[in-house]
Enzyme design. Structure first.
Site, PDB file in Angstrom:
ATOM      1  N   ASP A  91       0.811  -1.158   0.039  1.00 31.33           N
ATOM      2  CA  ASP A  91      -0.009  -0.005  -0.275  1.00 31.33           C
ATOM      3  C   ASP A  91       0.687   1.325   0.080  1.00 31.33           C
ATOM      4  O   ASP A  91       1.589   1.515   0.690  1.00 31.33           O
ATOM      5  CB  ASP A  91      -0.926  -0.057   1.099  1.00 31.33           C
ATOM      6  CG  ASP A  91      -2.077   1.087   1.203  1.00 31.33           C
ATOM      7  OD1 ASP A  91      -1.860   1.993   0.547  1.00 31.33           O
ATOM      8  OD2 ASP A  91      -2.997   0.757   1.571  1.00 31.33           O
ATOM      9  N   ASP A 118       4.745   1.127  -7.945  1.00 35.21           N
ATOM     10  CA  ASP A 118       4.666   1.990  -9.027  1.00 35.21           C
ATOM     11  C   ASP A 118       4.263   3.299  -8.748  1.00 35.21           C
ATOM     12  O   ASP A 118       3.866   4.114  -9.387  1.00 35.21           O
ATOM     13  CB  ASP A 118       3.291   1.406  -9.937  1.00 35.21           C
ATOM     14  CG  ASP A 118       2.119   1.520  -8.828  1.00 35.21           C
ATOM     15  OD1 ASP A 118       2.100   0.756  -7.826  1.00 35.21           O
ATOM     16  OD2 ASP A 118       1.057   1.927  -9.271  1.00 35.21           O
TER      17      ASP A 118
END
Length: 232
Positions: free
Chosen positions: A131, A167
């Site tokens: 996360d 990412d």
């Protein structure tokens, strides 16, 4: 080790198949971290064999995890996840692939590493697309922080690897900085900082979405120095 956790305990209803997997398959595949006896897990006894232990933190819905375990039968593959539906789905995938080298842990990876994994015992740790907590006020919730990286490094065997992927550019830079500052670790790719994307790592749904949205995915691979302190 920390007062804030890096995850949200998601609710949501499980599918019938996921519920059935929990009822029928959990005793064979899994353990709850909160119910583990004191001391380190005897992985060789749990798997019924002596083999290098690979720990994946945050297995999500299990598509990547099941493929990675299937592709590496020589590893004792352990996945830790807080999301019950995800573990249920992973058990379904594991059954379809007839996996015998996969075990699951439900709960907090920090508690697992602190209380139930011996120093110098892990062949590798994988953390793929944790996360990102993108809002600045939430950055303190990110998993990759100095105390956590030190904990992971102490549990790795000499030469063992910590492999991460994200990412989110800012989080990738934080990972790079934190791991580079940890004296027990060294970057396998110091010239660029980033590791080449391994062909063996399946494209996750997060990575596919990032590619569609124009975000670059970065891999980082650090290894434990052979002459580092032994840990606890």
């Amino acid at each position: 080790m920390r007062s804030v956790v890096s995850y949200v305990q998601r609710g949501g209803r499980m599918t019938v198949g996921q519920q059935r997997a929990w009822q029928q398959r959990w005793p064979a595949y899994g353990r709850k971290i909160a119910e583990l006896p004191e001391g380190p897990i005897d992985f060789a006894d749990w798997f019924g064999r002596q083999a290098p232990v690979m720990l994946e933190i945050g297995s999500g819905m299990g598509e990547t995890t099941s493929q990675l375990a299937h592709a590496a039968p020589e590893l004792n593959y352990v996945a830790v996840e807080v999301y019950e539906a995800g573990l249920g789905q992973l058990m379904l995938r594991a059954d379809r692939l007839e996996l015998t080298n996969l075990r699951l842990l439900h709960g907090d990876a920090v508690v697992l590493l602190t209380n139930h994994v011996a120093p110098n015992s892990l062949h590798g740790v994988r953390i793929f697309f944790p996360d990102p907590w993108p809002k600045k006020r939430h950055h303190k919730r990110r998993l990759i922080q100095p105390p956590f990286v030190r904990l992971v490094a102490e549990r790795l065997e000499p030469g063992g690897t910590l492999h991460m992927a994200t990412d989110w550019e800012h989080y990738a830079e934080q990972m790079l900085q934190v791991c580079s500052d940890e004296p027990l670790l060294r970057n396998r790719y110091p010239e660029t900082g980033w590791a080449p994307r391994p062909e063996w790592r399946p494209v996750t749904k997060f990575e596919a979405r990032a590619q569609r949205e124009g975000r670059e995915c970065r891999d980082l691979i650090f290894e434990k120095v052979a002459d580092g302190p032994a840990g606890d």
